[in-house]
Design an enzyme around this catalytic site. Sequence first.
Site, PDB file in Angstrom:
ATOM      1  N   HIS A   1      -1.034   0.942 -10.156  1.00 22.06           N
ATOM      2  CA  HIS A   1      -1.882  -0.080  -9.291  1.00 22.06           C
ATOM      3  C   HIS A   1      -2.628  -1.155  -9.963  1.00 22.06           C
ATOM      4  O   HIS A   1      -3.885  -1.543  -9.980  1.00 22.06           O
ATOM      5  CB  HIS A   1      -2.812   0.633  -8.707  1.00 22.06           C
ATOM      6  CG  HIS A   1      -3.192  -0.254  -7.304  1.00 22.06           C
ATOM      7  ND1 HIS A   1      -3.817   0.288  -6.102  1.00 22.06           N
ATOM      8  CD2 HIS A   1      -3.360  -1.773  -7.052  1.00 22.06           C
ATOM      9  CE1 HIS A   1      -4.101  -0.672  -5.179  1.00 22.06           C
ATOM     10  NE2 HIS A   1      -3.583  -1.812  -5.625  1.00 22.06           N
TER      11      HIS A   1
ATOM     12  N   ARG B   1       0.830  -1.177  -0.070  1.00 21.72           N
ATOM     13  CA  ARG B   1      -0.140   0.021  -0.093  1.00 21.72           C
ATOM     14  C   ARG B   1       0.911   1.138   0.126  1.00 21.72           C
ATOM     15  O   ARG B   1       2.109   1.260   0.593  1.00 21.72           O
ATOM     16  CB  ARG B   1      -0.860   0.036   1.319  1.00 21.72           C
ATOM     17  CG  ARG B   1      -2.099  -0.888   1.102  1.00 21.72           C
ATOM     18  CD  ARG B   1      -3.156  -0.472   0.119  1.00 21.72           C
ATOM     19  NE  ARG B   1      -4.183  -1.430   0.356  1.00 21.72           N
ATOM     20  CZ  ARG B   1      -4.465  -2.663  -0.633  1.00 21.72           C
ATOM     21  NH1 ARG B   1      -3.302  -3.011  -1.455  1.00 21.72           N
ATOM     22  NH2 ARG B   1      -5.514  -3.282  -0.496  1.00 21.72           N
TER      23      ARG B   1
ATOM     24  N   GLU C   1      -4.913   7.524  -5.143  1.00 17.58           N
ATOM     25  CA  GLU C   1      -4.942   7.010  -6.295  1.00 17.58           C
ATOM     26  C   GLU C   1      -5.988   7.370  -7.098  1.00 17.58           C
ATOM     27  O   GLU C   1      -7.351   7.616  -6.502  1.00 17.58           O
ATOM     28  CB  GLU C   1      -4.839   5.533  -6.233  1.00 17.58           C
ATOM     29  CG  GLU C   1      -3.666   5.015  -5.726  1.00 17.58           C
ATOM     30  CD  GLU C   1      -3.712   3.473  -5.447  1.00 17.58           C
ATOM     31  OE1 GLU C   1      -2.545   2.901  -5.171  1.00 17.58           O
ATOM     32  OE2 GLU C   1      -4.892   2.850  -5.338  1.00 17.58           O
TER      33      GLU C   1
END
Length: 317
Positions: A282, A231, A260
């Site tokens: 991601h 993370r 994000e």
Amino acid sequence: MNVTVLDSASLGSDLDLTPLSRFGNLTVRESTPDELLPEVLRNSECVVLNKVKLTSEAMKNAADLKLVCIAATGFDNVDVDYCRSHGIAVCNVAGYSTDSVAQITLCTALALVCRLREYTDYVRSGDYTRSGVPNRLVPVYHELSGMTWGVIGYGNIGRRVADIARAFGCRVLVCRKSRQSGDGYADVSGICRESDIISLHCPLNESTRGIIGREQLSFMKKTAVLINAARGAVCDENAVAEAILSGSIGGFGCDVYSSEPLPEDHPYQTIINHPSVCLTPHMAWGSYEARVRLVSMITDNISSFLSGGKLGRVDLK
């Protein structure tokens, strides 16, 4: 049962979500802004989400909500305590993305250690053609065999990465909650001091937030490659950017960010074009095969819940 997918866009447009329709009326939303969550949740009995943040404020009028299915392993984006106190079951899925994340972690490590960006840019630019020299061996790159690879977080993904690293001839150090013989255990400081490659695979919680900060970065070798596949907030992002810019560490790969998508004022914007940096959006979790498994495991969780089972429940822990 009214089943609502809150953010299908983050799961990929190629993914078939129709298996969820077996449980009743299925509504698939590409995205759900925060301001619309209270109204959407008001009409939902089961919600499926990937990145949407479910706060107590968003759920305060969700009188019919019975089940929250997180289309991910981490569940820090859901107020589990609120759900627990209001009788809302919460399920996650574990293990679906192990191979996918491990594969991208390895790809990132190889790209940085082998300096692939610089070599491919050399060919793409036409410099290789104009050089008149049949090969180019700068910047210098090294073999993984004989390197030390430190793994922080030793769940399914961390173990798979460690296995792959060993297969490449690396000495593996592991930082995990509890020591186990044969793991090559080291604490975070030890891993930072000894490792040539460090990859992060731990969940985000109060004990791991900022686990890689200025102090830990200062321990690392100047040639060390750091990879965050956990993370974003497990790293002090400002400190990492500074370490790259100052040359304190050798390389950085990252697939996750504290905000994000990557905002324009994010610290990593200062290193986004650095030759020793590999940033991805991601995507490490999301091979097609992993996403198909994800949907299958969500349907299993819902079926279990409806039959009185506890499969995937995180609110009971």
